[in-house]
Design an enzyme around this catalytic site. Structure first.
Site, PDB file in Angstrom:
ATOM      1  N   GLY A 123      32.165 -35.276 156.346  1.00  0.00           N
ATOM      2  CA  GLY A 123      30.781 -35.038 155.951  1.00  0.00           C
ATOM      3  C   GLY A 123      30.547 -35.515 154.540  1.00  0.00           C
ATOM      4  O   GLY A 123      31.489 -35.724 153.784  1.00  0.00           O
ATOM      5  N   ASP A 158      34.382 -45.707 159.874  1.00  0.00           N
ATOM      6  CA  ASP A 158      33.218 -45.290 159.093  1.00  0.00           C
ATOM      7  C   ASP A 158      32.222 -44.618 160.038  1.00  0.00           C
ATOM      8  O   ASP A 158      31.564 -45.283 160.846  1.00  0.00           O
ATOM      9  CB  ASP A 158      32.587 -46.521 158.418  1.00  0.00           C
ATOM     10  N   LEU A 159      32.123 -43.309 159.919  1.00  0.00           N
ATOM     11  CA  LEU A 159      31.265 -42.552 160.842  1.00  0.00           C
ATOM     12  C   LEU A 159      29.777 -42.674 160.504  1.00  0.00           C
ATOM     13  O   LEU A 159      28.947 -42.085 161.193  1.00  0.00           O
ATOM     14  CB  LEU A 159      31.681 -41.083 160.862  1.00  0.00           C
ATOM     15  N   GLY A 204      37.544 -36.214 158.875  1.00  0.00           N
ATOM     16  CA  GLY A 204      37.573 -35.815 157.465  1.00  0.00           C
ATOM     17  C   GLY A 204      38.959 -35.316 157.084  1.00  0.00           C
ATOM     18  O   GLY A 204      39.101 -34.456 156.208  1.00  0.00           O
ATOM     19  N   TYR A 213      20.388 -32.829 153.561  1.00  0.00           N
ATOM     20  CA  TYR A 213      21.664 -32.152 153.819  1.00  0.00           C
ATOM     21  C   TYR A 213      21.409 -30.877 154.637  1.00  0.00           C
ATOM     22  O   TYR A 213      22.059 -30.640 155.666  1.00  0.00           O
ATOM     23  CB  TYR A 213      22.363 -31.810 152.498  1.00  0.00           C
ATOM     24  N   ALA A 261      41.348 -36.664 155.489  1.00  0.00           N
ATOM     25  CA  ALA A 261      42.005 -37.184 154.289  1.00  0.00           C
ATOM     26  C   ALA A 261      41.662 -36.391 153.028  1.00  0.00           C
ATOM     27  O   ALA A 261      42.205 -36.674 151.962  1.00  0.00           O
ATOM     28  CB  ALA A 261      41.624 -38.660 154.093  1.00  0.00           C
ATOM     29  N   ASP A 319      39.235 -40.778 159.295  1.00  0.00           N
ATOM     30  CA  ASP A 319      38.614 -40.799 157.959  1.00  0.00           C
ATOM     31  C   ASP A 319      38.392 -42.245 157.527  1.00  0.00           C
ATOM     32  O   ASP A 319      38.820 -43.180 158.221  1.00  0.00           O
ATOM     33  CB  ASP A 319      39.479 -40.038 156.930  1.00  0.00           C
TER      34      ASP A 319
HETATM   35  P1  NAD Z   1      35.541 -33.720 151.113  1.00  0.00           P
HETATM   36  O1  NAD Z   1      34.712 -34.767 150.460  1.00  0.00           O
HETATM   37  O2  NAD Z   1      36.733 -33.221 150.395  1.00  0.00           O
HETATM   38  O3  NAD Z   1      35.992 -34.216 152.558  1.00  0.00           O
HETATM   39  C1  NAD Z   1      35.113 -34.874 153.425  1.00  0.00           C
HETATM   40  C2  NAD Z   1      35.853 -35.997 154.127  1.00  0.00           C
HETATM   41  O4  NAD Z   1      34.915 -36.656 154.992  1.00  0.00           O
HETATM   42  C3  NAD Z   1      36.446 -37.062 153.170  1.00  0.00           C
HETATM   43  O5  NAD Z   1      37.801 -37.296 153.442  1.00  0.00           O
HETATM   44  C4  NAD Z   1      35.589 -38.266 153.439  1.00  0.00           C
HETATM   45  O6  NAD Z   1      36.274 -39.497 153.262  1.00  0.00           O
HETATM   46  C5  NAD Z   1      35.175 -38.042 154.887  1.00  0.00           C
HETATM   47  N1  NAD Z   1      33.986 -38.843 155.164  1.00  0.00           N
HETATM   48  C6  NAD Z   1      32.831 -38.904 154.460  1.00  0.00           C
HETATM   49  N2  NAD Z   1      32.035 -39.876 154.937  1.00  0.00           N
HETATM   50  C7  NAD Z   1      32.695 -40.439 155.972  1.00  0.00           C
HETATM   51  C8  NAD Z   1      32.399 -41.497 156.850  1.00  0.00           C
HETATM   52  N3  NAD Z   1      31.274 -42.216 156.738  1.00  0.00           N
HETATM   53  N4  NAD Z   1      33.297 -41.804 157.811  1.00  0.00           N
HETATM   54  C9  NAD Z   1      34.472 -41.139 157.923  1.00  0.00           C
HETATM   55  N5  NAD Z   1      34.812 -40.110 157.103  1.00  0.00           N
HETATM   56  C10 NAD Z   1      33.937 -39.781 156.143  1.00  0.00           C
HETATM   57  O7  NAD Z   1      34.535 -32.546 151.446  1.00  0.00           O
HETATM   58  P2  NAD Z   1      34.723 -31.068 152.048  1.00  0.00           P
HETATM   59  O8  NAD Z   1      34.076 -30.166 151.075  1.00  0.00           O
HETATM   60  O9  NAD Z   1      36.084 -30.793 152.511  1.00  0.00           O
HETATM   61  O10 NAD Z   1      33.727 -31.184 153.279  1.00  0.00           O
HETATM   62  C11 NAD Z   1      34.090 -30.934 154.619  1.00  0.00           C
HETATM   63  C12 NAD Z   1      32.852 -30.510 155.378  1.00  0.00           C
HETATM   64  O11 NAD Z   1      32.415 -29.249 154.873  1.00  0.00           O
HETATM   65  C13 NAD Z   1      31.648 -31.433 155.228  1.00  0.00           C
HETATM   66  O12 NAD Z   1      30.993 -31.536 156.477  1.00  0.00           O
HETATM   67  C14 NAD Z   1      30.748 -30.729 154.255  1.00  0.00           C
HETATM   68  O13 NAD Z   1      29.385 -31.040 154.444  1.00  0.00           O
HETATM   69  C15 NAD Z   1      31.044 -29.293 154.607  1.00  0.00           C
HETATM   70  N6  NAD Z   1      30.750 -28.304 153.563  1.00  0.00           N
HETATM   71  C16 NAD Z   1      31.331 -28.392 152.325  1.00  0.00           C
HETATM   72  C17 NAD Z   1      31.053 -27.417 151.384  1.00  0.00           C
HETATM   73  C18 NAD Z   1      31.678 -27.430 150.006  1.00  0.00           C
HETATM   74  O14 NAD Z   1      31.219 -26.682 149.130  1.00  0.00           O
HETATM   75  N7  NAD Z   1      32.713 -28.170 149.775  1.00  0.00           N
HETATM   76  C19 NAD Z   1      30.174 -26.381 151.703  1.00  0.00           C
HETATM   77  C20 NAD Z   1      29.586 -26.332 152.958  1.00  0.00           C
HETATM   78  C21 NAD Z   1      29.896 -27.285 153.887  1.00  0.00           C
END
Ligand code: NAD
Length: 293
Positions: free
Chosen positions: A71, A41-42, A8, A161, A10, A32
């Site tokens: 995620g 692609d995870l 993740g 989720y 990116a 990513d």
């Molecule tokens: P984000 O969308 O900014 O970053 C998530 C990254 O994961 C992206 O770059 C995306 O391309 C990558 N990703 C998604 N699906 C993918 C796949 N199939 N293969 C490879 N890469 C993939 O989101 P974020 O908020 O920075 O999230 C980071 C983590 O934190 C996640 O696990 C999310 O569930 C968790 N989280 C986020 C929040 C929030 O409020 N933002 C709260 C709790 C937990």
């Protein structure tokens, strides 16, 4: 300086963590969908296998640590639960299983290696997540887990989720304390953020109904968390300061978990599974009670 794998990398919190590690002089191998050293692609088994192997090749078979931040949120729509499980649960556990020997090699010099898995405070704030779904994930069955959340209809993605994050946190806690992890010098922990202003949350806020729900959710300190602050926590959990941290889930969520669950944790353990020497507490209490009669 060390070599770290960051999924993740990116966007959002993963991107911030990667930037901070690079700024400190470390090598980061990002994973990513695009814009990373390893593009994969995870959400598919083949993507996960390729990502795991490419990271190991780029790291020369030795890692100093990893951040598992890739995620997806509760993406709406029928059939989306499966994708949530594939990325949020198997996208963490399969990669870590594959990287464990490289992490153990990193610890062979005597300094422990560190892994931070990004969980969520959804683990303790989303009600009604079926135990069956969590059990199915821990048993490796995404299809069964998807069936277990189907009855929630339009709410299934949120439930999925929550289930994905509960399961991945349990996986972390179960593995962290075992010989192949703690015993090999690997410190495995999870970070549980609340609502953090990343592209993931921004996307949810762009939908009026979701935005209303998110803004109505109690956050005692108010507002949203900042991704770079969460990245600071990740960097701290990768540092020497975290040598004694093992199997913990650290909540950084503005107080929502405590708001809902103040009395649920810490909680007393049952006698089953407690070291036998502690049973003397129970024996002494029974003896005292009987002597007072
Ligand atoms: P984000 O969308 O900014 O970053 C998530 C990254 O994961 C992206 O770059 C995306 O391309 C990558 N990703 C998604 N699906 C993918 C796949 N199939 N293969 C490879 N890469 C993939 O989101 P974020 O908020 O920075 O999230 C980071 C983590 O934190 C996640 O696990 C999310 O569930 C968790 N989280 C986020 C929040 C929030 O409020 N933002 C709260 C709790 C937990």
């Amino acid at each position: 300086m060390g070599t770290y794998a960051v999924t993740g990398s990116a966007s959002g919190m993963g991107q911030q963590a990667a930037q901070k590690l690079r700024a400190a002089g470390h090598t980061v191998i990002g994973v990513d969908l695009a814009g990373a050293e390893v593009v994969a692609d995870l959400s598919t088994p083949a993507g996960r296998t390729a990502a795991a192997a490419e990271v190991l090749a780029a790291a020369g078979g030795r890692l100093d640590g990893a951040v598992l931040a890739a995620g997806v949120g509760p993406i709406p729509g029928p059939g989306k639960a499966r994708i949530i499980f594939e990325v949020n649960y198997f996208g963490v556990t399969e990669l870590l299983e594959a990287w464990r020997p490289a992490l153990a090699r990193g610890a062979a010099g005597g300094t422990s290696t560190k892994v931070v898995v990004i969980s969520s405070n959804s683990t303790t704030t989303i009600p009604l997540v079926p135990r069956r779904a969590v059990r199915a994930l821990l048993g490796g069955d995404a299809e069964r887990a998807a069936r277990a959340v189907r009855l929630f209809g339009a709410n299934a993605p949120s439930i999925a989720y929550g289930a994905s994050k509960i399961a991945v946190s349990r996986w972390v806690r179960r593995r962290a304390v075992t010989g192949p992890w703690a015993g090999e010098g690997i410190r495995l922990n999870a970070l549980a953020p609340g609502a953090i202003l990343t592209p993931l949350l921004e996307k949810q806020l762009a939908t009026p109904k979701e935005a209303k729900n998110i803004r109505a959710f109690p956050v005692p300190v108010g507002g949203f968390g900042a991704p770079d602050q969460l990245a600071d926590w990740m960097v701290f959990m990768l540092s020497d300061a975290a040598d004694f941290l093992c199997g913990s889930v650290i909540f950084v969520d503005g107080g929502s978990d405590a708001y809902f669950r103040a009395d649920d944790w810490p909680t007393r353990p049952t006698l089953a599974g407690t070291p036998r020497y502690l049973w003397r507490f129970a024996r002494a209490a029974v003896k005292n009670r009987d002597s007072r009669r």
